[in-house]
Design a protein around this motif. Structure first.
Motif, short mmCIF file in Angstrom:
data_model
loop_
_atom_site.label_atom_id
_atom_site.label_comp_id
_atom_site.label_asym_id
_atom_site.label_seq_id
_atom_site.Cartn_x
_atom_site.Cartn_y
_atom_site.Cartn_z
N UNK A 67 -16.39 6.83 0.76
CA UNK A 67 -16.29 6.33 2.13
C UNK A 67 -16.53 7.38 3.20
N UNK A 68 -16.55 8.64 2.80
CA UNK A 68 -16.80 9.70 3.77
C UNK A 68 -15.64 9.94 4.72
N UNK A 69 -14.42 9.73 4.21
CA UNK A 69 -13.22 10.01 4.99
C UNK A 69 -12.36 10.98 4.20
N UNK A 70 -11.42 11.63 4.88
CA UNK A 70 -10.60 12.62 4.20
C UNK A 70 -9.65 11.96 3.19
N UNK A 71 -9.21 12.75 2.24
CA UNK A 71 -8.29 12.27 1.22
C UNK A 71 -6.98 11.81 1.87
N UNK A 72 -6.51 12.54 2.87
CA UNK A 72 -5.29 12.15 3.58
C UNK A 72 -5.48 10.81 4.29
N UNK A 73 -6.67 10.64 4.88
CA UNK A 73 -6.98 9.38 5.57
C UNK A 73 -7.03 8.23 4.58
N UNK A 74 -7.51 8.49 3.37
CA UNK A 74 -7.54 7.46 2.33
C UNK A 74 -6.12 6.97 2.07
N UNK A 75 -5.21 7.91 1.87
CA UNK A 75 -3.82 7.54 1.60
C UNK A 75 -3.20 6.75 2.73
N UNK A 76 -3.40 7.20 3.95
CA UNK A 76 -2.83 6.52 5.12
C UNK A 76 -3.42 5.12 5.28
N UNK A 77 -4.74 5.04 5.24
CA UNK A 77 -5.40 3.74 5.43
C UNK A 77 -5.12 2.78 4.29
N UNK A 78 -5.03 3.31 3.08
CA UNK A 78 -4.73 2.47 1.93
C UNK A 78 -3.32 1.90 2.04
N UNK A 79 -2.38 2.73 2.47
CA UNK A 79 -1.01 2.25 2.66
C UNK A 79 -0.98 1.13 3.70
N UNK A 80 -1.69 1.32 4.80
CA UNK A 80 -1.74 0.30 5.86
C UNK A 80 -2.42 -0.98 5.36
N UNK A 81 -3.48 -0.84 4.58
CA UNK A 81 -4.19 -2.01 4.06
C UNK A 81 -3.30 -2.79 3.10
N UNK A 82 -2.58 -2.09 2.25
CA UNK A 82 -1.67 -2.77 1.32
C UNK A 82 -0.54 -3.47 2.09
N UNK A 83 -0.04 -2.81 3.14
CA UNK A 83 0.98 -3.42 3.98
C UNK A 83 0.44 -4.68 4.65
N UNK A 84 -0.79 -4.61 5.14
CA UNK A 84 -1.44 -5.76 5.77
C UNK A 84 -1.62 -6.90 4.76
N UNK A 85 -2.00 -6.57 3.54
CA UNK A 85 -2.12 -7.61 2.50
C UNK A 85 -0.78 -8.27 2.23
N UNK A 86 0.29 -7.47 2.19
CA UNK A 86 1.62 -8.01 1.97
C UNK A 86 2.02 -8.95 3.10
N UNK A 87 1.72 -8.55 4.33
CA UNK A 87 2.00 -9.40 5.48
C UNK A 87 1.23 -10.71 5.41
N UNK A 88 -0.05 -10.61 5.08
CA UNK A 88 -0.88 -11.81 4.97
C UNK A 88 -0.37 -12.73 3.87
N UNK A 89 0.07 -12.13 2.76
CA UNK A 89 0.58 -12.92 1.64
C UNK A 89 1.88 -13.65 2.03
N UNK A 90 2.71 -12.99 2.79
CA UNK A 90 3.98 -13.61 3.17
C UNK A 90 3.78 -14.76 4.17
N UNK A 91 2.67 -14.74 4.90
CA UNK A 91 2.36 -15.82 5.85
C UNK A 91 1.70 -17.01 5.16
N UNK A 92 1.20 -16.79 3.95
CA UNK A 92 0.49 -17.87 3.24
C UNK A 92 1.43 -18.85 2.59
#
Length: 169
Positions: free
Chosen positions: A144-169
């Motif tokens: 993706x051409x982003x830093x390893x730290x950014x991967x961890x941060x963005x991945x955490x946020x994406x998983x959190x967003x998926x959890x939020x979306x799942x709870x609304x379904x």
């Protein structure tokens, strides 16, 4: 003239081998970005066109699988951006994977996961897809051409967003 024809034949063989070996990777990435407004076949074709165009530029500095992922993700995102005026803001509202209709809870869960992933931003779709493919943070960073730290941060946020979306379904 003979050398050019031989080189072209070799290039075609190389392209066909790569396209065949990595067809599932390309299909997976295209499926994540496909929607009713952005057909899978169009994305897949664009990736193959860019693979053909860029095959000579692959230098082997990264794994070929990383290069293929990067090419496929960038192609899909670029295709969507370029064709934005034709896409009427409905991306992510349809199921993107053609999963057989089976009365199996695991298939239903997988279908729901893919539906939720389709609602994420393009970069988050890529992150989650690579993470589900068990790519390391280093590989995801490279693809993706982003830093390893950014991967961890963005991945955490994406998983959190998926959890939020799942709870609304």
């Amino acid at each position: 003239m003979q050398m050019t024809a031989e080189r072209n034949t070799e290039r075609q063989k190389q392209f066909l081998a790569i396209a065949n070996d990595y067809k599932n990777v390309v299909a997976k990435v295209c499926s994540i970005y496909a929607s009713a407004d952005v057909p899978f076949a169009d994305l897949y074709q664009e990736v193959l066109i860019n693979l053909w165009a860029g095959i000579d530029s692959f230098q082997g500095k990264a794994k070929i699988s990383s290069w293929i992922y990067r090419l496929a993700i960038n192609t899909c995102i670029s295709f969507i951006r370029t064709n934005r005026r034709h896409i009427e803001g409905r991306m992510g509202l349809t199921e993107v994977f053609d999963i057989p209709d089976v009365n199996d809870d695991s298939v239903a869960q997988l279908r729901e996961l893919y539906r939720l992933i389709s609602l994420l931003s393009p970069i988050d779709k890529a992150l989650i897809t690579l993470w589900l493919d068990e790519k390391s943070y280093d590989e995801i960073s490279d693809i993706l051409g982003i830093s390893k730290a950014n991967v961890g941060t963005r991945l955490h946020r994406a998983r959190t967003r998926l959890t939020e979306l799942a709870s609304k379904s």
